[in-house]
Design a protein around this motif. Structure first.
Motif, short mmCIF file in Angstrom:
data_model
loop_
_atom_site.label_atom_id
_atom_site.label_comp_id
_atom_site.label_asym_id
_atom_site.label_seq_id
_atom_site.Cartn_x
_atom_site.Cartn_y
_atom_site.Cartn_z
N ALA A 199 1.20 -1.11 0.54
CA ALA A 199 0.53 -0.44 0.12
C ALA A 199 1.19 0.83 0.16
N ALA A 200 1.94 1.00 0.99
CA ALA A 200 3.17 2.48 0.75
C ALA A 200 3.06 2.62 -0.66
N ASN A 201 4.39 1.81 -1.41
CA ASN A 201 4.53 1.47 -2.71
C ASN A 201 3.36 2.38 -3.29
N ALA A 202 2.11 1.62 -3.31
CA ALA A 202 0.79 1.97 -4.33
C ALA A 202 0.65 3.78 -4.22
N GLN A 203 0.99 4.48 -3.07
CA GLN A 203 0.91 6.15 -3.21
C GLN A 203 1.97 6.48 -4.29
N LEU A 204 3.01 6.06 -3.57
CA LEU A 204 4.25 6.49 -4.81
C LEU A 204 4.80 6.24 -6.52
N SER A 205 3.25 5.23 -6.44
CA SER A 205 3.84 5.50 -8.20
C SER A 205 2.15 5.84 -8.47
N THR A 206 2.28 7.27 -8.82
CA THR A 206 1.04 8.13 -9.61
C THR A 206 1.21 8.04 -10.81
N GLY A 207 1.98 7.46 -11.71
CA GLY A 207 2.13 7.47 -13.06
C GLY A 207 2.81 8.22 -13.58
N PRO A 208 2.43 8.41 -14.62
CA PRO A 208 3.38 9.71 -15.92
C PRO A 208 2.79 10.66 -15.98
N ARG A 209 3.43 12.42 -14.97
CA ARG A 209 3.15 13.53 -15.21
C ARG A 209 2.98 14.43 -16.36
N THR A 210 3.64 14.19 -17.09
CA THR A 210 4.07 15.28 -17.81
C THR A 210 3.31 14.97 -19.00
N GLU A 211 3.22 15.65 -20.17
CA GLU A 211 2.08 15.50 -21.25
C GLU A 211 2.60 13.95 -21.82
N GLU A 212 4.72 14.44 -22.21
CA GLU A 212 5.27 13.58 -22.78
C GLU A 212 4.97 11.97 -22.34
N GLY A 213 5.09 12.10 -20.92
CA GLY A 213 5.01 11.25 -20.09
C GLY A 213 3.83 9.82 -20.61
N LYS A 214 2.69 10.87 -20.29
CA LYS A 214 1.19 10.43 -21.20
C LYS A 214 1.30 9.40 -22.28
N ARG A 215 1.27 10.70 -23.20
CA ARG A 215 1.76 10.37 -24.26
C ARG A 215 2.45 8.79 -24.96
N GLN A 216 3.02 9.03 -23.93
CA GLN A 216 3.82 7.42 -23.90
C GLN A 216 3.66 6.09 -23.65
N SER A 217 2.69 6.82 -22.34
CA SER A 217 2.81 5.25 -21.58
C SER A 217 0.92 5.32 -22.33
N SER A 218 0.09 6.02 -23.00
CA SER A 218 -0.80 5.46 -23.18
C SER A 218 -0.74 5.06 -24.77
N GLN A 219 0.74 4.52 -25.34
CA GLN A 219 0.61 3.29 -26.44
C GLN A 219 1.89 2.26 -25.91
N ASN A 220 1.57 2.30 -24.92
CA ASN A 220 2.28 0.76 -24.33
C ASN A 220 1.28 -1.02 -24.08
N ALA A 221 0.35 -0.30 -24.55
CA ALA A 221 -0.16 -1.66 -24.87
C ALA A 221 -0.18 -1.94 -26.74
N ARG A 222 0.79 -0.79 -27.66
CA ARG A 222 0.41 -1.15 -29.05
C ARG A 222 1.19 -1.47 -29.03
N THR A 223 1.69 -2.60 -29.74
CA THR A 223 2.97 -3.62 -29.77
C THR A 223 3.32 -3.55 -31.14
N HIS A 224 1.52 -4.38 -31.92
CA HIS A 224 2.19 -4.85 -32.91
C HIS A 224 0.38 -4.30 -33.87
N SER A 225 -0.65 -4.48 -33.24
CA SER A 225 -1.67 -4.28 -33.31
C SER A 225 -2.86 -6.11 -33.68
N LEU A 226 -2.23 -6.98 -33.82
CA LEU A 226 -2.45 -8.48 -34.36
C LEU A 226 -3.30 -8.58 -33.96
#
Length: 148
Positions: A10-37
């Protein structure tokens, strides 16, 4: 899970808030996109649009789908034919980029070339099954229509 593990988790989860910058959010939004098969609609980059349109024209000329139901099955056939081409190209690219790693006797790692080839082989089998099932269904509908 022990109580101490749950508290630490639970303590570790509080530290992980995900990407904060627009670039980080843009990159993170593509994490599941690999080959689109596994996408519902075929992935067709602009540079491949002409090849896709040519494949569509050739398959349409050969199968001549009539009516809405045959057209739906034709689209599934087209999508799987396109993805079969893409899988073969991905396999060739992977083989060319890491031929020595594929010949090694070491067991495949989670992200090694052999593991990627294994995943592509599973996609290939699934897509090929879809292709031939669609072709059979389309031909069966056309035969039924011709007999009616």
């Amino acid at each position: 899970m022990s109580a101490a593990s749950q508290i630490a988790n639970a303590a570790n989860a509080q530290l992980s808030t995900g990407p904060r910058t627009e670039e980080g959010k843009r990159q993170s939004s593509q994490n599941a996109r690999t080959h689109s098969l596994t996408a519902q609609h075929p992935a067709i980059p602009d540079e491949d649009r002409a090849a896709f349109d040519q494949l569509r024209a050739h398959l349409h000329a050969e199968t001549k789908p009539q009516g809405a139901l045959q057209q739906i099955i034709f689209e599934e056939l087209l999508h799987s034919a396109w993805n079969l081409r893409r899988v073969r190209a991905m396999e060739a690219e992977l083989n060319a980029s890491a031929p020595d790693a594929l010949l090694a006797d070491a067991p495949p790692t989670n992200e090694g070339p052999a593991a990627k080839l294994d995943r592509l082989a599973r996609h290939h089998t699934r897509i090929e099954r879809t292709f031939f099932r669609s072709l059979r269904e389309l031909k069966a509908l056309q035969t039924d229509a011709a007999l009616s």
